[in-house]
Design an enzyme around this catalytic site. Structure first.
Site, short mmCIF file in Angstrom:
data_model
loop_
_atom_site.label_atom_id
_atom_site.label_comp_id
_atom_site.label_asym_id
_atom_site.label_seq_id
_atom_site.Cartn_x
_atom_site.Cartn_y
_atom_site.Cartn_z
N SER A 2 0.79 -1.23 0.00
CA SER A 2 0.00 0.00 0.00
C SER A 2 0.82 1.28 0.00
O SER A 2 0.40 2.28 -0.59
CB SER A 2 -0.96 0.00 1.19
OG SER A 2 -0.26 -0.20 2.41
N ASP A 7 -3.00 6.49 11.08
CA ASP A 7 -3.04 5.06 11.36
C ASP A 7 -1.69 4.49 11.76
O ASP A 7 -1.57 3.32 12.11
CB ASP A 7 -3.60 4.28 10.15
CG ASP A 7 -2.72 4.40 8.90
OD1 ASP A 7 -1.60 4.96 8.98
OD2 ASP A 7 -3.17 3.93 7.84
N HIS A 13 0.72 4.03 7.31
CA HIS A 13 0.94 4.57 5.97
C HIS A 13 1.64 5.92 6.02
O HIS A 13 1.40 6.71 6.94
CB HIS A 13 -0.39 4.69 5.22
CG HIS A 13 -1.05 3.38 4.98
ND1 HIS A 13 -2.16 2.95 5.69
CD2 HIS A 13 -0.73 2.38 4.13
CE1 HIS A 13 -2.50 1.74 5.27
NE2 HIS A 13 -1.66 1.37 4.33
#
Length: 304
Positions: A61, A273, A276
């Site tokens: 990601s 979070d 990321h």
């Protein structure tokens, strides 16, 4: 005491990644979610048939991009006529974020490092003294000597390194898309940009096996693409999903292969979070990747 590792549903994760791979290998347009519809219908670039300097974008990601878009977008995320992206249907279209919207289809993609990386290379090219306008003009295949870059997005969020082994759908899709990119107008693969490993920090066995699997991946890519000296720029983890981030980071630092460079993201700001990279971090990482590539090119023996 360390907090307990987050343990996602690995079976569901593997199934989602496999579905994304099917789209990469043979993408049926009607199956793409609405979030990627604009990328599917983007016009083919007039530079599609020009030879390009290509970069394979692979990993999970943080390579696909989860940075939050801002308004207005920072200049390194704006389209440039000589910056192209290989869409999921394998057409060359003008690159604009999110680059992986029709590739990493099970998550909302945002800003990653590849656009700032590419903009830095364009600014460093001899033609940067006479920059092109912000919209594409001129006939396809115009031979003006200016650098054309082609980005080949292949990253899928939440994937572990075993999913990138030869024979697995992600690996085969990346190789197939890279071959299609070379065939679609010609050019050469400049490097693989690799940012992956956060999901391999959950289980200690995965973390301990990371180094060997990464070296195998590099060797297989070089063999299957016919590029024994292919440059691989891997990003050192800035975060992890589990308790074994340090083990994976140590493995990344210990890769003992020629033409494998480590760009360390540790210390770059994270999103809320804590997994990321933030938009600011992705901008900085793109610059760091470009600097590593340019330094490698300047030091390379032209006889090789």
């Amino acid at each position: 005491m360390k907090p307990p590792a987050r343990r996602p549903l690995l079976g569901a994760l593997a199934a989602a990644a496999a579905f994304s791979c099917l789209l990469l290998l043979a993408p049926p347009p009607l199956l793409f979610p609405s979030s990627s519809s604009s990328t599917n219908h983007a016009p083919t670039s007039p530079y599609a048939h020009r030879p390009k300097l290509l970069f394979l974008l692979a990993g999970q990601s943080n390579m696909a991009g989860r940075g939050a878009p801002t308004s207005p977008l920072p200049p390194p995320y704006l389209p440039h006529p000589r910056l192209l992206r290989l869409a999921a249907d394998r057409r060359w279209v003008a690159a604009s974020p999110p680059l992986h919207a029709d590739i990493d289809t099970h998550k909302t993609c945002g800003l990653g490092p590849a656009m700032p990386f590419a903009h830095r290379l364009l600014l460093s090219s001899p033609s940067s003294a006479n920059p092109a306008p912000s919209s594409v003009s001129g006939p396809a295949g115009e031979e003006d000597g200016r650098l054309v870059l082609g980005l080949v997005p292949c990253a899928v969020g939440g994937t572990r390194i075993w999913m990138w082994a030869r024979g697995e759908p992600l690996y085969e899709a990346a190789v197939a898309r890279t071959r299609a990119a070379v065939a679609g107008g010609g050019g050469e693969l400049g490097a693989v940009l690799w940012f992956q490993g956060e999901s391999d920090t959950i289980e200690v066995d995965d973390a301990r096996a990371y180094g060997g699997k990464m070296e195998r991946l590099v060797a297989d890519l070089r063999e299957d693409l016919g590029l024994p000296n292919l440059l691989v720029i891997q990003v050192g983890l800035a975060s992890g999903e589990g308790n074994y981030t340090d083990i994976v980071r140590d493995a990344q630092k210990s890769i003992n292969l020629p033409n494998v460079i480590l760009v360390d993201a540790m210390g770059l700001p994270l999103s809320d979070d804590q997994l990321h990279l933030s938009t600011e971090a992705q901008l900085r990482l793109g610059e760091m990747l470009a600097q590593a590539y340019l330094e490698f090119e300047s030091s390379r023996d032209p006889r090789l």
